[in-house]
Design an enzyme around this catalytic site. Structure first.
Site, PDB file in Angstrom:
ATOM      1  N   SER A  60       0.788  -1.232   0.000  1.00 57.03           N
ATOM      2  CA  SER A  60       0.000   0.000   0.000  1.00 57.03           C
ATOM      3  C   SER A  60       0.817   1.278   0.000  1.00 57.03           C
ATOM      4  CB  SER A  60      -0.964   0.004   1.189  1.00 57.03           C
ATOM      5  OG  SER A  60      -2.021  -0.904   0.949  1.00 57.03           O
ATOM      6  N   HIS A 288       3.902   5.674   5.402  1.00 60.72           N
ATOM      7  CA  HIS A 288       2.917   4.721   4.890  1.00 60.72           C
ATOM      8  C   HIS A 288       3.512   3.336   5.025  1.00 60.72           C
ATOM      9  CE1 HIS A 288      -0.610   3.316   2.805  1.00 60.72           C
ATOM     10  NE2 HIS A 288      -1.007   4.557   2.586  1.00 60.72           N
ATOM     11  N   GLY A 290       2.798  -1.008   3.990  1.00 60.78           N
ATOM     12  CA  GLY A 290       2.166  -1.815   2.961  1.00 60.78           C
ATOM     13  C   GLY A 290       2.258  -3.295   3.266  1.00 60.78           C
ATOM     14  N   GLY A 294       2.255 -12.048   2.593  1.00 60.37           N
ATOM     15  CA  GLY A 294       3.495 -12.453   3.233  1.00 60.37           C
ATOM     16  C   GLY A 294       4.640 -11.485   3.098  1.00 60.37           C
TER      17      GLY A 294
END
Length: 441
Positions: A60, A288, A290, A294
């Site tokens: 992300s 940020h 993400g 996995g």
């Protein structure tokens, strides 16, 4: 202070071993240069080593890149953040068409659209996959009215990616290369597996260190989380957000607070344009994270001191590993103290928990909250395409105050924060993992 990379390579390897992280890559900008090191393996089945030029999925963090693309188009006068999505995509539909008509690009980039937005739908590998994804959102429901709150929304960024395609007359993947990768000279940043396979690339692993059953997410969710890159490339991108003119004329505009977060204990207190915003030891931090299948990535930028840090891993207790690493690094470089995550209070807090029990549901997840002996237990169950990819979680919750609780699963060293909200109009929400999940029963 000058970075001692022999020391940081040793600490990276030691912390990774403690957290059972198979492989990790660290890069940071400090004192006028990029420093980088790597540890472990890309794949426990092959023992291929992690190198500093190995690619990891950054998940992300991709959303910051997508937000940057729209900011570039806004600076060029080709759109504005307050342009309604429907002005660019007349075909845009939701279950609530009044909401669809009201949602702006700013709502998408700040997670305030209210779209129930964890739709991980595979619409194929063709160049029309984003168009087909947006069409599939026609039945998506609203978690809350447009602009009424904040809830992390993957679908919103796929829609934003389709806006970019419409405005640039190309695919999102190509626009990303044209708008960001080429200007910054990023040679190890790619979105499609056939490009990633030209490099040494990490695979994800489960909590036991076994290779994950699926390598990546479908192309249709690209603008929300499909970039693969080296840690150094991610740092170069982060630096551009501290340097006017590197990409954006005014990158600081993306660091301006747009909305307060209803759960301010899970990585940030506010949200900007694409960025999570917080303050550590009196200094602004934009960041940020993400998560993919996995793999886990984190990017932090500290505008006041000019330091940018990226840490990429492919399994293990990734959150604890990254917290310990960035805490040590910033203490050494800037004598800056990274705050500890919220944990249980020193003295027990008595709370009437019955009002919080029930079933909460959103796209991709159903959450059951039960009570026993005055204590709450939360269990998440993945639904839809996430079944088999995301794992159920059970948290025994401890009250911090009247609406805030913390919990952790067996084996985790870090606590997760959960905030309950009962609104005067009768609506109730559970704020957890960045999402506002409405109570349905």
């Amino acid at each position: 202070m000058k970075a001692d990379m022999e020391h940081w390579a040793s600490r990276l390897a030691a912390l990774a071993a403690e957290a059972k992280v198979p492989g990790a890559s660290l890069a940071f900008w400090h004192d006028g240069q990029v420093h980088k090191c790597a540890a472990g393996v890309l794949n426990t089945a092959t023992s291929a080593p992690v190198l500093t030029d190995s690619l990891f999925q950054i998940g992300s963090i991709t959303k910051v890149w997508t937000a940057t693309q729209l900011m570039l188009l806004s600076e060029q006068g080709r759109t504005t953040l307050d342009t309604p999505v429907i002005d660019v995509l007349p075909e845009f539909r939701l279950g609530d068409q009044q909401a669809a008509a009201a949602i702006t690009l700013r709502n998408l980039l700040t997670h305030t659209s209210g779209i129930d937005g964890d739709l991980f739908l595979d619409t194929g590998r063709g160049d029309d996959c984003l168009r087909r994804y947006v069409a599939a959102c026609a039945d998506a429901e609203q978690t809350f009215p447009v602009g009424d709150s904040h809830s992390y929304c993957n679908s919103g960024f796929v829609i934003a990616g389709r806006v970019i395609e419409q405005l640039t007359a190309t695919t999102w993947d190509q626009a990303l290369r044209d708008q960001i990768c080429a200007p910054l000279g990023l040679t190890h940043t790619w979105t499609l597996p056939e490009d990633v396979l030209r490099f040494a690339a990490a695979v994800g692993h489960d909590e036991h260190g076994a290779v994950a059953p699926q390598w990546g997410l479908p192309r249709s969710v690209g603008p929300a989380g499909l970039i693969c890159a080296t840690a150094a490339d991610v740092v170069t991108f982060g630096r551009a957000h501290l340097t006017p003119g590197a990409l954006l004329a005014d990158p600081a505009a993306m660091r301006q607070a747009q909305v307060d977060l209803p759960n301010p204990y899970a990585g940030g207190r506010q949200w900007g344009i694409g960025w999570s915003l917080d303050e550590w030891d009196g200094r602004q931090v934009v960041s940020h994270t993400g998560d993919t299948i996995g793999q886990h990535a984190a990017l932090w930028a500290l505008p006041e001191v000019g330091t940018v840090i990226a840490v990429l891993v492919n399994g293990g207790d990734s959150v604890a590993f990254q917290h310990h690493l960035v805490s040590e690094l910033l203490q050494e470089l800037h004598q800056l103290r990274v705050p500890a995550p919220l944990g249980p209070p020193a003295e027990p807090v008595e709370v009437d928990v019955d009002a919080f029990t029930g079933v909460y549901e959103r796209a991709g997840s159903q959450i059951h909250v039960t009570s026993r002996d005055g204590r709450l237990c939360l269990r998440t169950e993945p639904t839809g395409i996430l079944v088999g990819l995301a794992q159920p979680r059970t948290l025994d919750l401890t009250a911090v105050d009247a609406t805030t609780f913390v919990g952790r699963t067996d084996g985790d060293s870090m606590w997760d924060a959960v905030v309950f909200e009962n609104r005067p109009d009768g609506r109730s929400y559970l704020h957890y993992s960045g999402r506002a999940t409405p109570k349905i029963s």
